[in-house]
Scaffold this motif. Structure first.
Motif, PDB file in Angstrom:
ATOM      1  N   MET A   1     -26.457 -47.611 -12.489  1.00  0.00           N
ATOM      2  CA  MET A   1     -24.844 -47.130 -11.769  1.00  0.00           C
ATOM      3  C   MET A   1     -24.429 -48.392 -10.610  1.00  0.00           C
ATOM      4  SD  MET A   1     -22.621 -43.935 -10.623  1.00  0.00           S
ATOM      5  CE  MET A   1     -23.962 -42.938 -10.415  1.00  0.00           C
ATOM      6  N   ILE A   2     -24.064 -49.322 -10.748  1.00  0.00           N
ATOM      7  CA  ILE A   2     -24.005 -49.918  -9.143  1.00  0.00           C
ATOM      8  C   ILE A   2     -22.580 -49.072  -8.273  1.00  0.00           C
ATOM      9  CG2 ILE A   2     -23.680 -51.406 -10.718  1.00  0.00           C
ATOM     10  CD1 ILE A   2     -20.386 -52.275 -10.824  1.00  0.00           C
ATOM     11  N   GLU A   3     -22.496 -49.316  -7.200  1.00  0.00           N
ATOM     12  CA  GLU A   3     -21.580 -48.509  -6.298  1.00  0.00           C
ATOM     13  C   GLU A   3     -20.582 -49.647  -5.970  1.00  0.00           C
ATOM     14  OE1 GLU A   3     -20.941 -46.211  -4.214  1.00  0.00           O
ATOM     15  OE2 GLU A   3     -22.380 -44.643  -5.948  1.00  0.00           O
ATOM     16  N   ALA A   4     -19.246 -49.330  -5.600  1.00  0.00           N
ATOM     17  CA  ALA A   4     -18.749 -51.013  -4.757  1.00  0.00           C
ATOM     18  C   ALA A   4     -19.175 -50.820  -3.393  1.00  0.00           C
ATOM     19  CB  ALA A   4     -17.150 -50.610  -5.297  1.00  0.00           C
ATOM     20  N   ASP A   5     -18.259 -52.326  -3.014  1.00  0.00           N
ATOM     21  CA  ASP A   5     -19.076 -52.467  -1.225  1.00  0.00           C
ATOM     22  C   ASP A   5     -17.709 -51.581  -0.906  1.00  0.00           C
ATOM     23  OD1 ASP A   5     -16.465 -53.583  -2.788  1.00  0.00           O
ATOM     24  OD2 ASP A   5     -16.754 -55.772  -1.312  1.00  0.00           O
ATOM     25  N   VAL A   6     -17.940 -51.256   0.492  1.00  0.00           N
ATOM     26  CA  VAL A   6     -16.840 -50.467   1.240  1.00  0.00           C
ATOM     27  C   VAL A   6     -16.369 -51.272   1.602  1.00  0.00           C
ATOM     28  CG1 VAL A   6     -17.088 -49.447   3.494  1.00  0.00           C
ATOM     29  CG2 VAL A   6     -18.867 -49.171   1.707  1.00  0.00           C
TER      30      VAL A   6
ATOM     31  N   GLY B   1     -13.652 -48.543   9.081  1.00  0.00           N
ATOM     32  CA  GLY B   1     -14.174 -47.416   9.811  1.00  0.00           C
ATOM     33  C   GLY B   1     -15.105 -46.440   8.954  1.00  0.00           C
ATOM     34  N   GLU B   2     -14.802 -47.095   7.296  1.00  0.00           N
ATOM     35  CA  GLU B   2     -16.045 -46.353   6.683  1.00  0.00           C
ATOM     36  C   GLU B   2     -17.205 -47.304   6.533  1.00  0.00           C
ATOM     37  OE1 GLU B   2     -12.563 -44.324   3.540  1.00  0.00           O
ATOM     38  OE2 GLU B   2     -14.029 -45.182   3.280  1.00  0.00           O
ATOM     39  N   THR B   3     -17.616 -45.710   6.192  1.00  0.00           N
ATOM     40  CA  THR B   3     -19.629 -46.849   5.658  1.00  0.00           C
ATOM     41  C   THR B   3     -20.418 -45.886   4.213  1.00  0.00           C
ATOM     42  OG1 THR B   3     -20.122 -44.386   6.528  1.00  0.00           O
ATOM     43  CG2 THR B   3     -20.037 -46.160   8.256  1.00  0.00           C
TER      44      THR B   3
ATOM     45  N   SER C   1     -15.495 -36.921 -10.291  1.00  0.00           N
ATOM     46  CA  SER C   1     -15.311 -37.702  -9.110  1.00  0.00           C
ATOM     47  C   SER C   1     -16.020 -36.370  -8.745  1.00  0.00           C
ATOM     48  CB  SER C   1     -13.620 -37.848  -8.950  1.00  0.00           C
ATOM     49  OG  SER C   1     -13.671 -36.121  -9.139  1.00  0.00           O
ATOM     50  N   ARG C   2     -15.941 -36.824  -7.115  1.00  0.00           N
ATOM     51  CA  ARG C   2     -16.754 -35.697  -6.084  1.00  0.00           C
ATOM     52  C   ARG C   2     -16.638 -36.219  -5.229  1.00  0.00           C
ATOM     53  NH1 ARG C   2     -20.173 -38.442  -3.145  1.00  0.00           N
ATOM     54  NH2 ARG C   2     -21.324 -41.269  -3.323  1.00  0.00           N
ATOM     55  N   LEU C   3     -16.285 -34.779  -3.514  1.00  0.00           N
ATOM     56  CA  LEU C   3     -16.241 -34.838  -3.001  1.00  0.00           C
ATOM     57  C   LEU C   3     -17.217 -35.671  -1.890  1.00  0.00           C
ATOM     58  CD1 LEU C   3     -14.839 -31.426  -2.048  1.00  0.00           C
ATOM     59  CD2 LEU C   3     -13.309 -33.519  -2.324  1.00  0.00           C
ATOM     60  N   MET C   4     -16.520 -36.378  -0.873  1.00  0.00           N
ATOM     61  CA  MET C   4     -17.218 -36.813  -0.055  1.00  0.00           C
ATOM     62  C   MET C   4     -17.096 -36.689   0.755  1.00  0.00           C
ATOM     63  SD  MET C   4     -15.200 -40.782  -0.057  1.00  0.00           S
ATOM     64  CE  MET C   4     -16.535 -42.202   0.996  1.00  0.00           C
ATOM     65  N   GLU C   5     -18.949 -37.073   1.655  1.00  0.00           N
ATOM     66  CA  GLU C   5     -18.806 -36.096   3.047  1.00  0.00           C
ATOM     67  C   GLU C   5     -17.945 -36.301   3.881  1.00  0.00           C
ATOM     68  OE1 GLU C   5     -22.217 -34.795   3.278  1.00  0.00           O
ATOM     69  OE2 GLU C   5     -22.307 -35.076   1.800  1.00  0.00           O
ATOM     70  N   THR C   6     -17.478 -35.068   4.812  1.00  0.00           N
ATOM     71  CA  THR C   6     -15.856 -35.532   5.985  1.00  0.00           C
ATOM     72  C   THR C   6     -16.079 -36.573   6.474  1.00  0.00           C
ATOM     73  OG1 THR C   6     -16.502 -32.867   5.380  1.00  0.00           O
ATOM     74  CG2 THR C   6     -14.970 -34.022   7.168  1.00  0.00           C
ATOM     75  N   SER C   7     -17.843 -36.805   7.427  1.00  0.00           N
ATOM     76  CA  SER C   7     -17.828 -37.600   7.994  1.00  0.00           C
ATOM     77  C   SER C   7     -17.325 -38.847   7.591  1.00  0.00           C
ATOM     78  CB  SER C   7     -18.982 -37.868   8.566  1.00  0.00           C
ATOM     79  OG  SER C   7     -19.633 -38.245   7.817  1.00  0.00           O
ATOM     80  N   ASP C   8     -17.568 -39.761   6.772  1.00  0.00           N
ATOM     81  CA  ASP C   8     -17.662 -40.570   5.723  1.00  0.00           C
ATOM     82  C   ASP C   8     -16.356 -41.031   4.856  1.00  0.00           C
ATOM     83  OD1 ASP C   8     -19.933 -41.739   5.873  1.00  0.00           O
ATOM     84  OD2 ASP C   8     -20.788 -40.763   4.419  1.00  0.00           O
ATOM     85  N   ALA C   9     -15.138 -40.051   4.964  1.00  0.00           N
ATOM     86  CA  ALA C   9     -13.945 -39.672   4.356  1.00  0.00           C
ATOM     87  C   ALA C   9     -13.069 -40.504   5.149  1.00  0.00           C
ATOM     88  CB  ALA C   9     -13.246 -38.411   4.143  1.00  0.00           C
ATOM     89  N   PHE C  10     -11.270 -41.121   4.558  1.00  0.00           N
ATOM     90  CA  PHE C  10     -10.896 -41.896   5.349  1.00  0.00           C
ATOM     91  C   PHE C  10      -9.613 -40.684   6.048  1.00  0.00           C
ATOM     92  CE2 PHE C  10      -8.316 -45.538   6.983  1.00  0.00           C
ATOM     93  CZ  PHE C  10      -7.045 -44.628   5.748  1.00  0.00           C
TER      94      PHE C  10
END
Length: 143
Positions: A1-6, A10-12, A133-142
């Motif tokens: 699996m690959i992840e897209a860049d950020v 303000g997101e991490t 899909s999955r929920l993101m951590e609240t601190s990382d969500a825009f």
């Protein structure tokens, strides 16, 4: 699996990924069609499927949000480019209106057998892209 860049300020954490099977298909499609792009459909044509087009075929604007770039480049080679290969970066877009609903969601592009009813370039291959899909951590969500 690959992840897209950020790419969202303000997101991490990445908002988009692609499974190994999706990456393999994207590499074949890149060979056939050249550079590619995704736009997450908002319910037209094929429900809420990720639609893959030749890059630039679908015009984006301020009404769209860039969620990231998926780098599908294979490593290796000696042609002098970074990492030895030409970059193969696929932009992933979503409408601003839809992003307001999905802003807490991480999207993973996958591929399954069957034909979608949209205009995505994988249709003739007898497969279609889907989103897991999955929920993101609240601190990382825009927000």
């Amino acid at each position: 699996m690959i992840e897209a860049d950020v790419v969202i300020e303000g997101e991490t954490q990445s908002r988009v990924a692609a499974t190994d099977s999706a990456v393999a298909l994207l590499r074949r499609l890149w060979e056939q069609h050249g550079p590619l792009m995704f736009h997450q459909s908002g319910g037209c044509c094929d429900g809420s499927s990720p639609m893959c087009y030749p890059a630039g075929e679908l015009f984006t604007s301020a009404a769209d949000v860039l969620l990231g770039h998926l780098d599908i480049s294979e490593s290796g080679g000696e042609d002098g480019t970074e990492g030895g290969v030409e970059p193969q970066s696929i932009e992933f877009w979503m409408s601003t209106e839809q992003f307001a609903y999905w802003r807490h969601t991480h999207l993973t592009v996958d591929v399954v057998p069957g034909r979608g009813s949209g205009f995505s370039v994988e249709s003739p291959e007898g497969v279609r892209f889907i989103i897991r899909s999955r929920l993101m951590e609240t601190s990382d969500a825009f927000v």
